[in-house]
Design an enzyme around this catalytic site. Structure first.
Site, PDB file in Angstrom:
ATOM      1  N   ARG A   1      45.163  66.041  34.699  1.00  0.00           N
ATOM      2  CA  ARG A   1      45.910  65.697  35.913  1.00  0.00           C
ATOM      3  C   ARG A   1      45.025  65.594  37.159  1.00  0.00           C
ATOM      4  O   ARG A   1      45.504  65.723  38.285  1.00  0.00           O
ATOM      5  CB  ARG A   1      47.062  66.682  36.147  1.00  0.00           C
TER       6      ARG A   1
ATOM      7  N   LYS B   1      40.195  52.661  44.433  1.00  0.00           N
ATOM      8  CA  LYS B   1      40.982  51.989  43.405  1.00  0.00           C
ATOM      9  C   LYS B   1      40.340  52.227  42.046  1.00  0.00           C
ATOM     10  O   LYS B   1      39.135  52.105  41.882  1.00  0.00           O
ATOM     11  CB  LYS B   1      41.046  50.482  43.652  1.00  0.00           C
TER      12      LYS B   1
ATOM     13  N   GLU C   1      30.732  39.177  46.749  1.00  0.00           N
ATOM     14  CA  GLU C   1      31.640  40.142  47.382  1.00  0.00           C
ATOM     15  C   GLU C   1      31.224  40.401  48.829  1.00  0.00           C
ATOM     16  O   GLU C   1      32.074  40.600  49.700  1.00  0.00           O
ATOM     17  CB  GLU C   1      31.665  41.448  46.589  1.00  0.00           C
TER      18      GLU C   1
ATOM     19  N   LYS D   1      34.775  47.289  54.348  1.00  0.00           N
ATOM     20  CA  LYS D   1      35.797  47.770  53.407  1.00  0.00           C
ATOM     21  C   LYS D   1      36.314  49.138  53.816  1.00  0.00           C
ATOM     22  O   LYS D   1      37.517  49.401  53.748  1.00  0.00           O
ATOM     23  CB  LYS D   1      35.234  47.821  51.988  1.00  0.00           C
TER      24      LYS D   1
ATOM     25  N   GLU E   1      47.166  49.849  50.091  1.00  0.00           N
ATOM     26  CA  GLU E   1      47.419  48.420  50.055  1.00  0.00           C
ATOM     27  C   GLU E   1      48.862  48.065  50.392  1.00  0.00           C
ATOM     28  O   GLU E   1      49.497  47.231  49.741  1.00  0.00           O
ATOM     29  CB  GLU E   1      47.036  47.852  48.669  1.00  0.00           C
TER      30      GLU E   1
ATOM     31  N   ARG F   1      45.150  46.109  53.770  1.00  0.00           N
ATOM     32  CA  ARG F   1      44.144  46.159  52.704  1.00  0.00           C
ATOM     33  C   ARG F   1      44.208  44.940  51.783  1.00  0.00           C
ATOM     34  O   ARG F   1      43.227  44.588  51.124  1.00  0.00           O
ATOM     35  CB  ARG F   1      44.302  47.447  51.879  1.00  0.00           C
TER      36      ARG F   1
ATOM     37  N   ASN G   1      41.571  41.045  49.044  1.00  0.00           N
ATOM     38  CA  ASN G   1      41.775  40.270  47.821  1.00  0.00           C
ATOM     39  C   ASN G   1      41.416  38.800  47.971  1.00  0.00           C
ATOM     40  O   ASN G   1      41.723  37.996  47.083  1.00  0.00           O
ATOM     41  CB  ASN G   1      43.243  40.391  47.374  1.00  0.00           C
TER      42      ASN G   1
ATOM     43  N   HIS H   1      40.399  36.757  44.942  1.00  0.00           N
ATOM     44  CA  HIS H   1      40.701  37.508  43.732  1.00  0.00           C
ATOM     45  C   HIS H   1      41.938  37.006  42.989  1.00  0.00           C
ATOM     46  O   HIS H   1      42.060  37.234  41.787  1.00  0.00           O
ATOM     47  CB  HIS H   1      40.875  38.994  44.066  1.00  0.00           C
TER      48      HIS H   1
ATOM     49  N   HIS I   1      40.830  36.436  39.416  1.00  0.00           N
ATOM     50  CA  HIS I   1      41.316  37.271  38.313  1.00  0.00           C
ATOM     51  C   HIS I   1      41.938  36.414  37.213  1.00  0.00           C
ATOM     52  O   HIS I   1      41.781  36.717  36.017  1.00  0.00           O
ATOM     53  CB  HIS I   1      42.340  38.277  38.823  1.00  0.00           C
TER      54      HIS I   1
ATOM     55  N   HIS J   1      32.475  39.102  37.292  1.00  0.00           N
ATOM     56  CA  HIS J   1      33.560  39.248  38.264  1.00  0.00           C
ATOM     57  C   HIS J   1      33.253  38.515  39.563  1.00  0.00           C
ATOM     58  O   HIS J   1      34.095  37.779  40.092  1.00  0.00           O
ATOM     59  CB  HIS J   1      33.810  40.727  38.543  1.00  0.00           C
TER      60      HIS J   1
END
Length: 369
Positions: free
Chosen positions: A94, A116, A158, A200, A210, A214, A218, A221, A225, A238
């Site tokens: 946890r 993330k 990026e 960032k 987000e 935020r 993206n 992306h 993606h 990527h």
């Protein structure tokens, strides 16, 4: 790191074989000198192994090694290792402490920052994950010296993205500086990394989960993606997929008159100036289908981050489906020249309505610390 971790000794280093072969011994010596006992926990290398099954395998390895609730996960590798290692730390017993040590440009300028974590599903990228902030992110640009040139270039897309979003000076430096200079000039490279991380961090500090701002991170992306998923993560790194995604987003912005032609051409030319990109050969319908399952889609409507100018973007949800189809699938045909950026909307087409939910990245300056 000793000050952060107190009297804890055992560190579970999640990594991949290539990184461990090159940097494992120096890391182990450094950690041992600080009084830590590192245990290396390897995962298979590549985006194709960024799956829930890998998290399960790593958790079982940690358990067999005797990891308890005071364990510390140290993610030592590129973006995939950071995402998987971060998710492992967030769910093992946890939640245990996490430290990120990124070893690629993409991970140093983007993936390791912001909290993330995530893994892929067969239907799309990063659809299962958590928000889980690391205790620390330790960046050493020296490890980038051994990166293959393709991986080095891919990470810089990026940073270029960060420039388009809110750092015009970073964009200017990247569009003017040859890739060879960035590889050998440590001061310039460190500045590029620091500026990318700063942008960032500023955005994330204003919107950690987000909920609004935020989402500007993206840029590139959404379609990027989809390209990765459509090619089963075999055709693009990527950053390369994000690069094509930025060109597509710029074409969409141009088609909907959100950006002027000269700025659009600068963005696309800057992307291509960093080096060759793999060709886009994916079927149009497959990409469109994947866009609909993207995690940035809201109530069935695809949301895009589009550039308004270099240093400012907005989030929109009113792009006509025909424009998405045409521009996203023609991005791979960009080779420069005035014809690309001089396109105008067909005669008689009304200018698209601006979505009231649009958000500009320039607002990030209000949340800067």
């Amino acid at each position: 790191m000793r000050e952060l971790l107190g009297d804890r000794k055992r560190l579970f280093v999640v990594t991949v074989s290539p990184v461990r072969r090159r940097w494992g011994k120096p890391l182990a010596r450094s950690l041992a000198a600080a009084g830590f006992t590192p245990e290396f926990v390897e995962m298979r290398d590549g985006e194709g192994y960024k799956r829930l099954s890998t998290v399960e395998e790593l958790a079982e390895k940690m358990t067999r090694l005797g990891a308890e609730r005071d364990a510390v996960v140290l993610a030592f590798g590129g973006g995939v290792v950071g995402d998987v290692g971060g998710m492992l730390a967030s769910v093992y017993m946890r939640g245990v402490e996490l430290v990120q040590i990124p070893t690629t440009v993409q991970a140093q300028v983007d993936a390791s920052v912001g909290g993330k974590t995530g893994v892929n599903l067969g239907i799309g990228k990063n659809l299962v994950g958590t928000f889980y902030q690391p205790l620390a992110v330790l960046i050493d640009p020296a490890v980038l010296a051994t990166l293959p040139e393709r991986e080095f270039r891919a990470g810089l897309y990026e940073s270029l993205k960060a420039g388009v979003i809110g750092l015009p000076e970073l964009f200017r430096v990247l569009e003017k500086t040859p890739i060879q200079t960035l590889r050998r000039d440590q001061k310039v490279l460190e500045w590029v990394i620091a500026e990318s991380v700063k942008l960032k961090a500023q955005v994330v500090s204003a919107d950690e989960r987000e909920g609004g701002l935020r989402r500007v991170l993206n840029l590139g992306h959404t379609i990027g993606h989809a390209l990765e998923s459509a090619t089963r993560y075999r055709a693009f790194l990527h950053g390369e997929a994000v690069a094509w995604g930025m060109i597509a987003a710029t074409q969409i912005a141009l088609a909907t008159e959100r950006i002027d032609g000269a700025s659009a051409r600068r963005i696309a030319d800057a992307v291509r100036s960093l080096g060759p990109l793999p060709a886009v050969t994916t079927r149009s319908q497959r990409v469109i289908d994947l866009l609909r399952s993207d995690k940035k889609t809201r109530q069935g409507v695809i949301h895009f981050v589009l550039p308004r100018e270099i240093g400012r973007v907005e989030i929109v949800n009113d792009v006509p489906a025909s424009v998405v189809w045409q521009r996203s699938m023609s991005c791979g045909n960009y080779h420069g020249g005035p014809g690309w950026y001089a396109r105008r909307r067909p005669a008689g087409r009304k200018r698209p309505h601006r979505s009231p939910r649009s958000a500009s990245a320039s607002a990030a300056s209000k949340g800067r610390r």
